[in-house]
Design a protein around this motif. Structure first.
Motif, mmCIF file in Angstrom:
data_model
loop_
_atom_site.group_PDB
_atom_site.id
_atom_site.type_symbol
_atom_site.label_atom_id
_atom_site.label_comp_id
_atom_site.label_asym_id
_atom_site.label_seq_id
_atom_site.Cartn_x
_atom_site.Cartn_y
_atom_site.Cartn_z
ATOM 1 N N ILE A 322 -14.925 8.930 1.699
ATOM 2 C CA ILE A 322 -14.721 8.264 0.498
ATOM 3 C C ILE A 322 -15.779 6.930 0.469
ATOM 4 N N ILE A 323 -16.267 6.815 -0.621
ATOM 5 C CA ILE A 323 -17.303 5.667 -0.648
ATOM 6 C C ILE A 323 -16.498 4.544 -1.495
ATOM 7 N N VAL A 324 -16.527 3.346 -0.978
ATOM 8 C CA VAL A 324 -15.719 2.054 -1.408
ATOM 9 C C VAL A 324 -17.000 1.259 -2.350
ATOM 10 N N ARG A 325 -16.764 1.411 -3.504
ATOM 11 C CA ARG A 325 -17.688 0.571 -4.485
ATOM 12 C C ARG A 325 -17.059 0.499 -5.667
ATOM 13 N N GLY A 326 -17.625 -0.111 -6.485
ATOM 14 C CA GLY A 326 -17.095 -0.628 -8.040
ATOM 15 C C GLY A 326 -16.464 -1.929 -8.130
ATOM 16 N N ALA A 327 -15.614 -1.964 -8.920
ATOM 17 C CA ALA A 327 -15.105 -3.238 -9.177
ATOM 18 C C ALA A 327 -14.119 -3.264 -8.139
ATOM 19 N N ALA A 328 -13.648 -4.977 -7.750
ATOM 20 C CA ALA A 328 -12.837 -5.193 -6.611
ATOM 21 C C ALA A 328 -11.517 -4.632 -6.763
ATOM 22 N N GLN A 329 -10.783 -4.368 -7.785
ATOM 23 C CA GLN A 329 -9.634 -3.801 -8.005
ATOM 24 C C GLN A 329 -9.734 -2.227 -7.602
ATOM 25 N N ASP A 330 -10.778 -1.614 -7.786
ATOM 26 C CA ASP A 330 -11.025 -0.303 -7.440
ATOM 27 C C ASP A 330 -11.214 -0.209 -5.919
ATOM 28 N N ARG A 331 -11.923 -0.952 -5.299
ATOM 29 C CA ARG A 331 -12.128 -1.069 -3.883
ATOM 30 C C ARG A 331 -11.029 -1.295 -3.102
ATOM 31 N N GLU A 332 -9.926 -1.768 -3.749
ATOM 32 C CA GLU A 332 -8.779 -2.160 -2.967
ATOM 33 C C GLU A 332 -8.155 -0.583 -2.859
ATOM 34 N N TRP A 333 -7.931 0.116 -3.471
ATOM 35 C CA TRP A 333 -7.199 1.258 -3.373
ATOM 36 C C TRP A 333 -8.185 2.267 -2.613
ATOM 37 N N GLN A 334 -9.588 2.093 -2.833
ATOM 38 C CA GLN A 334 -10.331 2.802 -2.034
ATOM 39 C C GLN A 334 -10.373 2.517 -0.609
ATOM 40 N N TRP A 335 -10.273 1.356 -0.254
ATOM 41 C CA TRP A 335 -10.130 0.928 1.259
ATOM 42 C C TRP A 335 -8.648 1.628 1.748
ATOM 43 N N ARG A 336 -7.721 1.485 0.774
ATOM 44 C CA ARG A 336 -6.429 2.112 1.510
ATOM 45 C C ARG A 336 -6.188 3.555 1.663
ATOM 46 N N ALA A 337 -7.239 4.242 0.823
ATOM 47 C CA ALA A 337 -7.167 5.817 1.020
ATOM 48 C C ALA A 337 -7.535 6.309 2.282
ATOM 49 N N SER A 338 -6.377 7.370 2.513
ATOM 50 C CA SER A 338 -6.487 7.866 3.761
ATOM 51 C C SER A 338 -7.549 8.969 3.984
ATOM 52 N N ALA A 339 -8.850 8.569 4.422
ATOM 53 C CA ALA A 339 -10.042 9.414 4.696
ATOM 54 C C ALA A 339 -10.361 9.309 6.179
#
Length: 690
Positions: A322-339
């Motif tokens: 997963i690539i972490v990018r976009g708005a701050a609120q989107d990045r929160e769930w991207q960091w939490r994603a299990s990848a």
């Protein structure tokens, strides 16, 4: 007399503490099993952190209360170090043997055998004194460590929590603040049969768990199945020999992969174009297949993140990314994603550094952190600090230019690479100790040494005169600029001189009034011949402007249907643009801003490279040229570098050559950046104003 183990089925308690995905709460689970892994009890509870006033941490007293509410007097308690249970031990039972294991060690332990059982035991962190060798707890541990995937019940405990709190009735029961709702499932007797590996429990065994108050039988049945299913990863993970590969690595690349696998810290500084990205991905895949790593973080310039994901699909298709990018609120769930692999830019890492621990799916160390184009941390700034502060087990840095200007840059990069988990950060300074450590941690191969079949790169420095309009504008700008510098007297600074140099260099590219350009005229004339012969070309400029940079070149060379790549091109359009250049015969040239396109591109379809203007740092120019001169190139690459006669460009080029020659005697493939290395006296000397 040694204490012998009894037939107590719930001899080992496995505990996990998991933060609520929605925030504001914490979930705790405890699975009790026999040493053979047969489940004999499960308890789970949720606490609301809103009542504690601390939304970012689980108070130790609260965690202790959670555990006291579900613990059932096992002979041994095992938890995960990163989940902070050590601080809660005082609130439990002083007589209970309690040990923790780090998350990264779980993956090493998943391949445990009798040969390395002792190593597994040494990785345990004891909260109190280790149990005596003859004790029941020590006997349990010795037997446990010799089993395949010995700490697998910790994973089952987590899965049990997911099943339990995935049930809407459980969520409704646990909305009451505090600890009023504790749910336990215990066997009615000790006769539960252990399923075979990978086998779900038979239907007539599901009744071994009684239904707790408020929990319907269907949930108890689902929990029983999940908690009884052992996943012995060590037996199912493929080895590197069993993996299928999309292509054949070259011998030097295999050596690089082996070095990455064998070292927990490495500076891979292969020459540009030798496939550092592929070597890192192959190493990650093999380590993951062997069960030696779990989560990996790749930090790279934003412009190459999509390329990393494409290479992951090609070389490690089973790894999720997963690539972490976009708005701050989107990045929160991207960091939490299990990848398996998380990818982020240096800018995103810097922006999220302070919040990263609470954004992570678990708050432990990354098993591998890879810094691509690691020269991005050459300066000790916020970006560098963010990278060096990432909790990690393995530290890999990839860069073809570990030094661009001075030894301090190498020192900064090595401070990331030479990292010991749990130890204070090392600090390096220029000197013999740095060079010695550098030689121990760097793996470097040059194209000329390992690619015998790579066609040569031929460089031509072309000096041409300004045309009449340019000469008039240039003379006027230089004359007025010198007068202005003289008027400043002792107040003159480096910034004033660089501003004049920039103005003069832009005029050398194109006249601001008539838009005429001797350089672009020469490129156009050459392209008519080259395109007729089937060649494609890249044109680089450090400027983007329509008057003197990429825009001016695109206008002047519009007959060749140019494609334009600058930092303004969104990442999602970048790949399509590159593919059009590769696949279409109608686009003969691509015009690229040096900083935006000097990294991460594979453009072997081009056999000519034109530098419209010269960058301060020759290493950056070479990075740009090597977009074409890299593995896969089948014809020689011709590089043309323009310098206008009797101008500031000619004077700067002489200084660059002298500085480069001196520096090449000390460190291979390193060059100087005049904006940081030239003194004010040297800059003024360009205009004879010393």
């Amino acid at each position: 007399m040694p204490e012998t183990r009894t037939d107590d089925g719930g001899a080992i308690a496995w505990v996990r503490i998991v933060a609520d995905r929605g925030g504001g709460g914490v979930r705790a689970g405890m699975l009790q099993t026999s040493v053979d892994g047969v489940p004999h009890g499960f308890g789970f509870v949720r606490a609301d952190l809103k009542s504690t006033g601390d939304q970012d941490a689980v108070p130790p007293a609260l965690t202790a209360a959670l555990l006291r509410s579900i613990i059932r007097k096992p002979r041994l308690l095992i938890a995960v170090a990163e989940e902070g249970l050590a601080a809660t031990f005082d609130g439990l039972d002083d007589g209970l043997p309690f040990c923790c294991i780090h998350l990264h060690s779980l993956f090493h332990a998943s391949a445990a055998t009798e040969r390395n059982a002792e190593l597994i035991l040494r990785q345990l962190l004891w909260i109190n004194e280790p149990p005596p060798p003859e004790s029941a707890a020590a006997t349990l541990l010795a037997e446990l460590a010799c089993r395949d995937n010995p700490f697998e019940p910790l994973d089952r405990t987590t899965r049990g929590l997911m099943v339990a709190f995935g049930d809407p009735r459980v969520r409704a029961l646990t909305t009451v603040p505090g600890l009023e709702t504790v749910i336990t499932l215990q066997p009615r007797d000790g006769s539960a049969r252990r399923p075979a590996d990978g086998e779900s429990s038979p239907a007539d065994d599901t009744g071994a768990f009684g239904s707790a108050e408020g929990v319907e039988p269907d949930l108890a049945e689902r929990l029983w199945r999940e908690l009884s299913s052992q996943r012995v990863m060590a037996r199912t993970r493929p080895s590197d020999r069993q993996l299928e590969w999309s292509g054949e690595l070259m011998p030097f690349q295999k050596d690089g992969v082996q070095a990455l696998i064998g070292m927990d810290r490495l500076l891979l500084s292969d020459d540009m174009g030798l496939g550092k990205t592929v070597q890192a991905i192959v190493a990650l895949r093999i380590l993951r297949a062997k069960g030696e790593i779990g989560s990996s973080l790749v930090v790279a310039p934003a412009s190459v993140l999509d390329q990393w994901r494409r290479e992951l699909v090609r070389w490690a298709p089973e790894l999720s990314a997963i690539i972490v990018r976009g708005a701050a609120q989107d990045r929160e769930w991207q960091w939490r994603a299990s990848a398996d692999v998380t990818l982020a830019s240096y800018d995103v890492l810097r922006a999220d550094a302070s919040n990263l621990p609470k954004h992570r799916a678990f708050r432990g160390a990354w098993h591998v952190v890879v810094l691509d184009e690691a020269q991005r941390i050459k300066n000790r700034n916020d970006t560098s600090e963010a990278a060096k502060n990432i909790p990690r087990v393995r530290s890999w840095a990839l860069t073809g230019t570990p030094i661009e200007n001075h030894e301090e840059e190498l020192a900064s990069i090595l401070e990331f690479v030479d990292h010991d988990e749990g130890e204070p950060r090392k600090r390096y300074w220029p000197g013999p100790a740095l060079i010695r450590r550098h030689s121990e941690l760097q793996l470097r191969r040059k194209k000329t040494d390992v690619l015998n079949d790579l066609p040569p790169k031929l460089e031509t420095k072309l000096k041409i005169p300004l045309n009449r309009d340019q000469q008039e504008s240039y003379d006027k700008a230089e004359r007025e600029g010198i007068i202005y510098l003289q008027s400043l007297g002792t107040e003159v600074g480096v910034g004033h001189v660089l501003e004049l140099i920039t103005r003069l260099k832009q005029i050398c590219n194109a006249d601001p009034r008539s838009r005429s350009s001797s350089k672009l005229d020469d490129i156009e004339e050459r392209l008519w011949t080259l395109s007729a012969q089937g060649h494609k070309a890249l044109v680089f400029s450090q400027y983007k402007s329509d008057a003197s940079g990429v825009g001016a070149a695109a206008r002047h060379l519009r007959a060749f249907n140019p494609l334009i790549l600058t930092g303004d091109v969104p990442p999602d359009r970048r790949s399509a643009l590159i593919n059009r250049f590769k696949d279409s015969q109608t686009h003969k040239i691509m015009i690229i801003s040096l900083r935006a396109g000097g990294l991460g591109l594979n453009l072997q379809q081009a056999s000519y490279v034109f530098h419209l203007d010269r960058w301060w740092n020759p290493a950056v120019e070479r990075q740009a040229e090597d977009r074409a001169h890299r593995m896969g190139q089948t014809v020689k690459v011709n590089v043309v570098k323009y310098t206008c006669e009797n101008t500031i460009e000619e004077r700067i080029d002489r200084i660059l050559e002298a500085k480069q020659t001196l520096f090449d005697k000390l460190i291979d493939d390193v060059s100087l950046d005049l904006t940081t290395r030239m003194s004010l006296e040297e800059l003024l000397g360009l205009f004879e104003l010393r």
